[in-house]
Design an enzyme around this catalytic site. Structure first.
Site, PDB file in Angstrom:
ATOM      1  CE1 TYR A  72      25.167 -69.449 -35.482  1.00 23.10           C
ATOM      2  CE2 TYR A  72      25.215 -67.009 -35.659  1.00 23.10           C
ATOM      3  CZ  TYR A  72      25.672 -68.294 -34.977  1.00 23.10           C
ATOM      4  OH  TYR A  72      26.680 -68.277 -34.107  1.00 23.10           O
TER       5      TYR A  72
ATOM      6  CE1 TYR B 132      34.423 -70.013 -44.692  1.00 25.61           C
ATOM      7  CE2 TYR B 132      32.581 -69.010 -43.416  1.00 25.61           C
ATOM      8  CZ  TYR B 132      33.687 -68.937 -44.151  1.00 25.61           C
ATOM      9  OH  TYR B 132      34.448 -67.577 -44.204  1.00 25.61           O
TER      10      TYR B 132
END
Length: 387
Positions: free
Chosen positions: A286, A334
């Site tokens: 993450y 992204y």
């Protein structure tokens, strides 16, 4: 990285993954995004909504996300879990689903997430009222969550000598992966100088040290080992998992420079799988902020405490480097629809299936997906493998 041979005692497997439309989706509701992802993930597995007997969901868009989503999808699950520990919720859902499968309570679990935070312009909106322990931070000017991560970054720099250039290494390498992913929101190349020249958000974090704010949804289908061998796609085995949390507010983080929840979840997951960090071929961590990645790498044992900055230097995590990480372009480039953890599982699964085209990590057999939630508050680690 070295290559290990076979998964350890698989009890459940991921058999379907999918994203919804990503980016800016003003014409879709949060339910539509989740339905789109769920339908695609089930189709990929060769399963139908009728075969789903467990629903896992997290989010702040409903007082009960599982009830609302099940109604929308026409599901009547006999097992549901709306555990919400922030961005690590979906890795925790994997753990809970595996436990339920082992107990014989369920056979097909559908894990779903969606958010329209960009279209709703809801990110960073000042709360009209601070609740409970929030009263000790928000009213005094702490922007959440970026201010909390900035405090951790500043402490890490002070204690270990980590530099802004080392934080920028993470952003630049991640963008290089995004340039290989046609679904990534940000694909123009950036340099370390670009990161350092971008405006401050909360010192020492620049704009390009921070994740995107997008819409989007994702879904993961998990089933028993027996059922997994009958589905359309090759199973991706769940080899190990762990979760932990240490605090909710940043003032109560045990040590600002150490991601202790990730230490706990990582040790549990690696111990269960019988694996060591150096055996993992591809790593999805993450990346809410660049400091999150550096602290997580240290916590999971990929490098010693305080050496995360040096570990990522020289673009070691970029395409072609010795440590492939965040290969879809991450939350930094992204997409990042608020609780990003489900996309880590999606990318890790695709890498193990060999489906990632120009960004494929050659010969990947073992993958790690690690979610962090809150303000370095929670962590959940999942280790995956292929036959």
């Amino acid at each position: 990285m070295s290559k290990a041979s076979a998964p350890r005692s698989p009890r459940a497997a991921i058999v379907g993954v999918a994203e919804s439309d990503l980016g800016y989706t003003p014409n879709k509701t949060v339910l539509q995004l989740q339905a789109q992802a769920a339908r695609s993930a089930l189709e990929e597995a060769g399963l139908s909504f009728d075969e789903v007997d467990a629903l896992f969901c997290a989010g702040n868009w409903s007082w009960s996300p599982t009830l609302t989503l099940a109604e929308y999808l026409g599901l009547r699950p006999r097992y549901s879990d709306s555990t919400n520990i922030g961005g690590s919720s979906f890795e925790a859902h994997i753990e809970h689903a595996v436990a339920a499968i082992e107990a014989g309570l369920i056979e097909v679990a559908l894990i779903v997430y969606g958010s329209t935070q960009r279209s709703d312009r809801s990110r960073g909106r000042i709360s009209p009222a601070y609740r409970l322990t929030e009263q000790f931070e928000g009213p005094f000017g702490l922007p959440t969550p970026v201010g909390a991560y900035a405090l951790a970054a500043m402490r890490h720099m002070h204690q270990f000598g980590t530099t802004s250039e080392q934080l920028a290494e993470v952003a630049v390498a991640t963008r290089k992966w995004a340039m290989l992913n046609e679904k990534a929101m940000m694909r123009d190349p950036i340099t370390i100088e670009d990161v350092l020249a971008s405006r401050w958000i909360a010192e020492p974090l620049h704009l390009l040290d921070c994740c995107l704010v997008t819409d989007g949804g994702g879904a993961v289908v998990l089933t028993s080992a027996e059922r997994a061998r009958q589905t359309r796609k090759p199973p991706v085995w769940v080899l190990g998992h762990g979760e932990a949390h240490t605090h909710a507010t940043i003032a109560n983080m045990p040590d600002l420079a150490v991601h202790q929840a990730a230490i706990a979840s990582g040790q549990t997951a690696f111990g269960m799988a019988g694996l060591r960090p150096e055996e993992i071929d591809v790593v999805e961590i993450y990346d809410s902020f660049t400091i999150t990645v550096i602290m997580t790498l240290e916590a999971l044992g990929f490098c010693p405490l305080g050496e995360g900055g040096a570990f990522v230097s020289g673009q070691r995590t970029a395409p072609g480097g010795p440590f492939p990480m965040n290969t879809n372009g991450g939350g930094l480039s992204y997409c990042h629809p608020g609780m990003y953890g489900i996309f880590l599982l999606i990318e890790a699964t695709r890498q193990l299936r060999g489906e990632c085209g120009p960004r494929q990590v050659p010969g990947a057999r073992l993958a790690l997906a690690h979610g962090t939630g809150g303000v370095l508050s929670s962590a959940a680690t999942v280790l995956l493998g292929k036959d």
